[in-house]
Design a protein around this motif. Structure first.
Motif, PDB file in Angstrom:
ATOM      1  N   THR A  35       0.842  -1.191   0.000  1.00  0.00           N
ATOM      2  CA  THR A  35       0.000   0.000   0.000  1.00  0.00           C
ATOM      3  C   THR A  35       0.876   1.239   0.000  1.00  0.00           C
ATOM      4  OG1 THR A  35      -1.658  -1.176   1.298  1.00  0.00           O
ATOM      5  CG2 THR A  35      -1.846   1.208   1.216  1.00  0.00           C
ATOM      6  N   ARG A  36       0.507   2.191  -0.841  1.00  0.00           N
ATOM      7  CA  ARG A  36       1.185   3.494  -0.875  1.00  0.00           C
ATOM      8  C   ARG A  36       0.159   4.536  -0.462  1.00  0.00           C
ATOM      9  NH1 ARG A  36       2.198   4.567  -6.495  1.00  0.00           N
ATOM     10  NH2 ARG A  36       3.875   3.081  -6.295  1.00  0.00           N
ATOM     11  N   LYS A  37       0.479   5.326   0.576  1.00  0.00           N
ATOM     12  CA  LYS A  37      -0.426   6.387   1.028  1.00  0.00           C
ATOM     13  C   LYS A  37       0.285   7.722   0.906  1.00  0.00           C
ATOM     14  CE  LYS A  37      -3.091   3.737   4.364  1.00  0.00           C
ATOM     15  NZ  LYS A  37      -3.462   3.610   5.773  1.00  0.00           N
ATOM     16  N   TYR A  46       4.698   3.759   2.961  1.00  0.00           N
ATOM     17  CA  TYR A  46       4.495   2.459   2.324  1.00  0.00           C
ATOM     18  C   TYR A  46       4.323   1.389   3.390  1.00  0.00           C
ATOM     19  CZ  TYR A  46       6.373   4.778  -1.806  1.00  0.00           C
ATOM     20  OH  TYR A  46       6.590   5.642  -2.853  1.00  0.00           O
ATOM     21  N   ASN A  49       1.853  -6.344   3.140  1.00  0.00           N
ATOM     22  CA  ASN A  49       1.192  -7.471   3.792  1.00  0.00           C
ATOM     23  C   ASN A  49       2.024  -8.705   3.509  1.00  0.00           C
ATOM     24  OD1 ASN A  49      -0.887  -5.686   4.412  1.00  0.00           O
ATOM     25  ND2 ASN A  49      -2.083  -6.275   2.628  1.00  0.00           N
ATOM     26  N   GLY A  64      -0.126  -4.498   6.916  1.00  0.00           N
ATOM     27  CA  GLY A  64       0.169  -3.095   7.172  1.00  0.00           C
ATOM     28  C   GLY A  64       1.513  -2.870   7.834  1.00  0.00           C
ATOM     29  N   ASP A  79       3.212   0.671 -10.234  1.00  0.00           N
ATOM     30  CA  ASP A  79       2.129   0.064  -9.458  1.00  0.00           C
ATOM     31  C   ASP A  79       2.311  -1.445  -9.311  1.00  0.00           C
ATOM     32  OD1 ASP A  79       0.845   2.455  -9.053  1.00  0.00           O
ATOM     33  OD2 ASP A  79      -0.416   2.276 -10.832  1.00  0.00           O
TER      34      ASP A  79
END
Length: 145
Positions: A35-37, A46, A49, A64, A79
């Motif tokens: 995940t990139r937020k 970043y 999981n 996470g 991506d």
């Protein structure tokens, strides 16, 4: 108030990493997702999981799990996740303690140390600022009397 909280969180994470270095069991974990937020202020964080088999053959998961930007650059291109596995260290007796990624351990430790030092500095500035405001308020009251 935020400074001491930051220092506490950083200190807790440094202790977790040190415990995992001493007592942790190494395993190869599969990357299940990343995940990139992007924050409003322009920062990017970043997380990944992971899933792996422990020494007993049971599947364990960590969701996470934060990683550094430098390490994210090694495993994520655009991506796409370009690596399937990473080495982790985990505590066999404590399934709730998040593992560490062996290759990213030093960068995470540096981030946590920075958080601790920055938090202590912010707390110190807050204490000095509060003392200064109290002294100024007392002087104003004395002059008004």
């Amino acid at each position: 108030i935020g400074g001491p909280v930051m220092a506490f969180i950083g200190g807790q994470d440094v202790q977790r990493i040190e415990q995992l270095e001493k007592e942790g069991i190494e395993a190869v974990a599969a990357i299940d997702g990343a995940t990139r937020k992007k924050s409003r202020r322009g920062g990017t964080t970043y997380s990944v999981n992971l899933a792996w088999k422990d020494a007993k053959g049971e599947t364990r998961k960590a969701e996470g799990l934060s990683i550094s930007q430098a390490f994210a650059g090694q495993i994520i291109r655009g991506d796409n996740i370009v690596r399937n596995t990473v080495k982790v260290k985990y505590l066999a007796a404590d399934a709730d303690t998040k593992p560490i990624i062996v290759e990213d351990k030093n960068r995470q430790e540096e981030n946590d140390t920075f958080m601790m030092q920055g938090g202590l500095a912010a707390g110190g500035v807050g204490i000095l600022g509060s003392a200064l405001f109290l002294l100024i308020a007392r002087r104003r009251k004395a002059q008004a009397a």
